[in-house]
Design a protein around this motif. Structure first.
Motif, short mmCIF file in Angstrom:
data_model
loop_
_atom_site.label_atom_id
_atom_site.label_comp_id
_atom_site.label_asym_id
_atom_site.label_seq_id
_atom_site.Cartn_x
_atom_site.Cartn_y
_atom_site.Cartn_z
N LYS A 156 -15.78 -48.90 -30.16
CA LYS A 156 -14.68 -48.06 -29.67
C LYS A 156 -13.95 -48.69 -28.48
O LYS A 156 -12.73 -48.74 -28.46
CB LYS A 156 -15.21 -46.67 -29.29
CG LYS A 156 -14.14 -45.73 -28.85
CD LYS A 156 -14.66 -44.35 -28.54
CE LYS A 156 -13.52 -43.47 -28.06
NZ LYS A 156 -13.96 -42.14 -27.70
N ASN A 157 -14.68 -49.18 -27.50
CA ASN A 157 -14.06 -49.74 -26.30
C ASN A 157 -14.46 -51.18 -26.02
O ASN A 157 -14.13 -51.72 -24.96
CB ASN A 157 -14.40 -48.89 -25.08
CG ASN A 157 -13.81 -47.50 -25.17
OD1 ASN A 157 -12.63 -47.35 -25.50
ND2 ASN A 157 -14.61 -46.49 -24.92
N VAL A 158 -15.19 -51.80 -26.93
CA VAL A 158 -15.70 -53.15 -26.71
C VAL A 158 -15.50 -53.96 -27.99
O VAL A 158 -15.71 -53.46 -29.09
CB VAL A 158 -17.20 -53.12 -26.34
CG1 VAL A 158 -17.77 -54.52 -26.21
CG2 VAL A 158 -17.43 -52.33 -25.07
N ILE A 159 -15.13 -55.22 -27.81
CA ILE A 159 -15.04 -56.16 -28.91
C ILE A 159 -16.08 -57.24 -28.64
O ILE A 159 -16.04 -57.92 -27.61
CB ILE A 159 -13.64 -56.79 -28.99
CG1 ILE A 159 -12.59 -55.73 -29.25
CG2 ILE A 159 -13.60 -57.88 -30.05
CD1 ILE A 159 -11.16 -56.22 -29.10
N GLU A 160 -17.03 -57.40 -29.56
CA GLU A 160 -18.05 -58.44 -29.43
C GLU A 160 -17.59 -59.64 -30.24
O GLU A 160 -17.21 -59.52 -31.40
CB GLU A 160 -19.40 -57.95 -29.94
CG GLU A 160 -20.52 -58.92 -29.74
CD GLU A 160 -21.87 -58.39 -30.22
OE1 GLU A 160 -22.73 -59.23 -30.52
OE2 GLU A 160 -22.05 -57.17 -30.29
N ALA A 161 -17.61 -60.81 -29.59
CA ALA A 161 -17.14 -62.02 -30.25
C ALA A 161 -18.05 -63.19 -29.91
O ALA A 161 -18.74 -63.18 -28.90
CB ALA A 161 -15.71 -62.33 -29.82
N ILE A 162 -18.03 -64.18 -30.80
CA ILE A 162 -18.80 -65.40 -30.57
C ILE A 162 -17.82 -66.56 -30.40
O ILE A 162 -16.71 -66.53 -30.94
CB ILE A 162 -19.80 -65.68 -31.70
CG1 ILE A 162 -19.11 -65.71 -33.05
CG2 ILE A 162 -20.92 -64.68 -31.70
CD1 ILE A 162 -20.02 -66.06 -34.22
#
Length: 191
Positions: free
Chosen positions: A175-181
């Motif tokens: 919802k409020n966070v984008i997890e990326a590598i």
């Protein structure tokens, strides 16, 4: 009093150690420095034959650069070797949306905060105006993403781990966070 400095080395190109990237970077610098002859009647320049590949549409460009993206998007090495550069944000946004539609999964929408800190300034900065701003280095007011999409870190609020401009791939959308590598390790900042 100030000191003037001139940047002369493209660090991203140097770190890649790719002769074709070095050649392309030099060609761009030559154009920018006015070292390429300008036709006196048309005021146009003639690009070298190895400068780029001309295509007739955005779809042809996408098919050429991101062939089989619907199956290859999980291959980080394959994805790290591909990018489309565009001069205008409107073109970038259109290309991004077309490429993301080729990826499996649903688009997730993120909207910017539409307001001002000082309630008295609300009249001067209506929501429609704030949403219409399309500034370089800032995300759009309505951002649409999919898992597997490549993204660029615009501004690191917790340096020095990652440099601004680091390419990432979306791993998870919340919802409020984008997890990326990190797509590749070339652009980690030195501690």
């Amino acid at each position: 009093m100030y000191n003037e400095a001139q940047l002369t080395v493209n660090m991203r190109v140097q770190m890649l150690q790719d002769p074709s990237a070095e050649n392309f970077s030099k060609q761009l610098l030559d154009i920018g420095d006015g070292k390429v002859d300008v036709h006196e009647n048309t005021r146009c320049i003639k690009l070298q034959t190895d400068f780029c590949t001309i295509v007739d549409s955005q779809n042809t460009l996408i098919d050429h650069i991101f062939a089989d993206v619907h199956t290859q998007y999980a291959n980080r090495k394959w994805l790290a070797e591909r990018a489309i550069l565009a001069a205008k944000n409107v073109d970038v946004n259109g290309l991004n949306l077309k490429i993301q539609q080729l990826l499996p999964g649903d688009l997730v929408s993120y909207k910017s905060i539409d307001g001002v800190c000082d309630i008295n300034e609300t009249v001067n900065y209506p929501i429609e105006f704030l949403n219409s701003l399309d500034l370089p280095g800032m995300p759009p007011s309505h951002l649409q993403l999919k898992v597997g999409s490549p993204i660029i870190l615009l501004r690191n609020l917790n340096p020095p781990e990652l440099c601004n401009g680091t390419r990432l791939v979306i791993k998870k959308l919340m919802k409020n966070v984008i997890e990326a590598i990190i797509l590749n390790d070339y652009y980690r900042c030195a501690n």
